[in-house]
Design an enzyme around this catalytic site. Structure first.
Site, PDB file in Angstrom:
ATOM      1  N   LYS A 199       0.837  -1.190   0.000  1.00  0.00           N
ATOM      2  CA  LYS A 199       0.000   0.000   0.000  1.00  0.00           C
ATOM      3  C   LYS A 199       0.876   1.244   0.000  1.00  0.00           C
ATOM      4  O   LYS A 199       1.959   1.260   0.604  1.00  0.00           O
ATOM      5  CB  LYS A 199      -0.908  -0.039   1.241  1.00  0.00           C
ATOM      6  CG  LYS A 199      -2.025   0.988   1.253  1.00  0.00           C
ATOM      7  CD  LYS A 199      -2.929   0.738   2.457  1.00  0.00           C
ATOM      8  CE  LYS A 199      -4.027   1.776   2.596  1.00  0.00           C
ATOM      9  NZ  LYS A 199      -4.899   1.514   3.764  1.00  0.00           N
ATOM     10  N   SER A 208     -10.116  -0.907   6.939  1.00  0.00           N
ATOM     11  CA  SER A 208      -9.420  -0.667   5.673  1.00  0.00           C
ATOM     12  C   SER A 208      -8.718  -1.882   5.090  1.00  0.00           C
ATOM     13  O   SER A 208      -8.334  -1.862   3.925  1.00  0.00           O
ATOM     14  CB  SER A 208      -8.421   0.481   5.824  1.00  0.00           C
ATOM     15  OG  SER A 208      -9.098   1.698   6.008  1.00  0.00           O
ATOM     16  N   SER A 228      -9.532   1.446   2.948  1.00  0.00           N
ATOM     17  CA  SER A 228      -8.745   2.198   1.988  1.00  0.00           C
ATOM     18  C   SER A 228      -7.699   1.348   1.259  1.00  0.00           C
ATOM     19  O   SER A 228      -7.056   1.829   0.330  1.00  0.00           O
ATOM     20  CB  SER A 228      -8.028   3.355   2.713  1.00  0.00           C
ATOM     21  OG  SER A 228      -7.136   2.854   3.706  1.00  0.00           O
TER      22      SER A 228
END
Length: 480
Positions: free
Chosen positions: A83, A188, A164
């Site tokens: 990420k 997330s 996310s």
């Protein structure tokens, strides 16, 4: 040999490389080829912000090590996605998907990245994400970043992606990497893993170091694996977990080693007592409810696992009824964000272009159309909280979260019903283990061709992550 990276697991890839069926270079090249063909072209998933220019060279070096008789771990030569809020001290940016940090490089590897590199992982790229881990605007869509656009679901562009860590999830589902490392503050990892039919683990707070991760809140932030199987997730957790002097929340090495030794994920057969939280089923679609009931719960029960109905889960009203006195708000995150972010900006960025939240706010205002198309209300609140003396509100919120989510919630439900696991449908209720700091894992159940994928979110005792993975591996075999 043609490599089917969509179905290939870490364990299988390690075995095939050991048999010389293909090399890490071959595997990494195939992942990069799929990124080239599908990320901006074809279905344009927009799951990857940038590829690692050194990925093939790293794979070649690891192949040479293997040829010379050195295999570092099961991750030796395995392509992974990271990420974009996880620092890498290489030629890839670390920007949290933001326009403001689009040219920012980290000064060094985050602790978990260093561990993975030493274990032989190959990082193929940085994954797109909901910008600033979805902590800048209340109207920003899941999976959107100013730097990378909006992530699309691999199974269908109209299906949700969650946030996310959406780029990580879509990227693994599409075969851009064999697994990914996402981050979570509240949902997330769990939400995008549900939508992409992956096993995503939000570990107990303190198992995995957060140093080098662009933060939201020290009491809830964690990184975790997003993989195709519970076994693959466990392989990643084994390497990522451990003490780090830069993150005081990391538990002692003795604690996590004892947990790992006590609960091997080699999946010995055992029957579980699983508490099903019925209140949360009101939020899922009829088709997803049917999949969970018939494909998961009924099959588990038919194979000897005990399904226990938990009818009154105390935190339910605290999540879904804003009129309750103990409604779970965002005070903790709002309070902790500014200091945590500014510490990262001071200590982890090479350029040190921004050192304060206020500087970022001012920059975003000057570049509003490019930087904040959905506004930055959350940034405003975090800056104001720091200036107005928020301490007493914060302390009361921390006490409330522990009382509601741990004492009256997870702890009470597990102990009173003598449960091994609690099961939430889909991702509903994931804020409870997030605020408690307990582990949560997604167990894919199936896909409805109108509504997308669904799953059970399983929660186990704090620091019992490996046992949770072990039980999840037993259960996923039943669900095929």
């Amino acid at each position: 040999m043609k490599i089917n990276v969509v179905k290939l697991t870490i364990k299988k890839a390690a075995s095939l490389m050991e048999q010389h069926a293909f090399s890490s270079y071959d595997l990494t090249k195939e992942c990069l080829h799929r990124i080239e063909a599908m990320n901006q072209k074809g279905p344009a998933l927009q799951a990857v912000l940038e590829v690692n220019p050194g990925a093939l060279d790293a794979a070649r070096r690891l192949d040479q090590e293997r040829a010379e008789g050195t295999v570092r771990s099961l991750l030796h030569g395995i392509p992974l996605l990271l990420k974009d809020n996880i620092a890498t001290g290489d030629d890839m940016h670390t920007s949290a998907g933001s326009f403001a940090l689009r040219d920012s490089f980290a000064s060094r590897d985050a602790s978990l990245v260093r561990r993975l590199r030493e274990a032989g992982a190959v990082f193929v790229g940085k994954a797109n994400m909901t910008e600033w881990a979805n902590f800048i605007s209340y109207t920003m869509p899941d999976g959107f970043s100013a730097r990378g656009g909006r992530v699309k679901n691999y199974f269908h562009p109209d299906f949700p992606v969650g946030g996310s860590s959406s780029g990580c999830a879509a990227g693994v589902a599409a075969g851009f990497a064999l697994a990914a490392v996402g981050t979570e503050t509240s949902g997330s990892i769990v939400k995008p893993s549900v939508h992409s039919s992956l096993v995503g683990l939000k570990p107990s707070i303190g198992l995995v170091s957060r140093s080098g991760i662009i933060p939201i809140a020290r009491t809830q932030d964690t990184a975790g694996p997003m993989a195709k199987t519970a076994e693959d997730a466990a392989i990643l957790l084994d390497i990522m977990a451990g003490c780090d002097s830069e993150d005081l929340a990391t538990v002692s090495a003795d604690v996590w080693k004892r947990q790992r030794a006590a609960h091997s994920y080699d999946c010995r057969r055992e029957h579980c007592r699983i508490g099903v939280l019925r209140q949360f089923f009101a939020h899922i679609t009829p088709s997803h409810k049917s999949l969970i009931e018939k494909k998961a719960l009924q099959r588990m029960e038919d194979n000897g696992h005990q399904i226990i109905e938990v009818g009154n889960f105390a935190p339910y009203e605290n999540i879904y009824d804003e009129n309750t006195p103990d409604y779970l708000g965002e005070e903790v995150l709002i309070y902790e964000f500014k200091a945590s972010l500014e510490s990262y900006l001071r200590n982890w960025t090479r350029e040190r272009t921004f050192l304060t939240l206020k500087e970022l706010i001012q920059y975003n205002e000057l570049h509003r159309d490019q930087a904040i198309p959905y506004g930055q209300e959350v940034f405003y609140r975090a800056e104001a909280a720091a200036e107005s003396g928020y301490d007493s509100i914060y302390q009361k919120a921390r006490e409330r979260d522990y009382r509601v989510c741990v004492t009256c919630g997870l702890e009470k439900a597990l102990q009173e019903n003598k449960l091994d696991l609690l099961a939430f449908p889909h991702f509903y209720g994931c804020t409870v283990p997030a605020r408690a700091g307990w582990p949560a894992l997604t167990l894919p159940v199936g896909i409805d061709f109108q509504q997308g994928a669904t799953a059970l979110t399983l929660v186990g005792d704090q620091y019992d992550d490996w046992r949770l993975l072990q039980m999840a591996s037993v259960l996923e075999r039943l669900l095929n």
